[in-house]
Design a protein around this motif. Sequence first.
Motif: not given
Length: 129
Positions: A80-89
Amino acid sequence: MASSSNISNIRLLSRLCNCGRTAAIRIVKTNENGNERRLFFVCPSRYSNTPTPHCNYFKFVDEDDENVMSRIRSNCTACDGITVEDFNDVRTRLDYMETDYGRRLQRMERNIKAMVYFIAFSTIFYFMM
């Protein structure tokens, strides 16, 4: 056979050859019979450097277990791809660590510099007396 550069997720049950030893897993490297890149079980003594007798055990993995190909394919699916929120975190935590460790490093450099000056001054003062 499923082509994937990452086959580390393949889990096969160990098999025993006719000698009672755990069979080795090999990959066909030639395409003489159209079997290139197929996995097979073989007696471990067959390809050993020492001349030990072997039992001629040989069996292709996909012939041994009908569901192995579906299990291999299911293990090779994309994650599953990483979400934008996880990436920004993660980015925020990295930025914090860079600034925090950067400040600590600057403080340590200032302390070392002060100790060097103190040692140099003390040495000069000692020889002057």
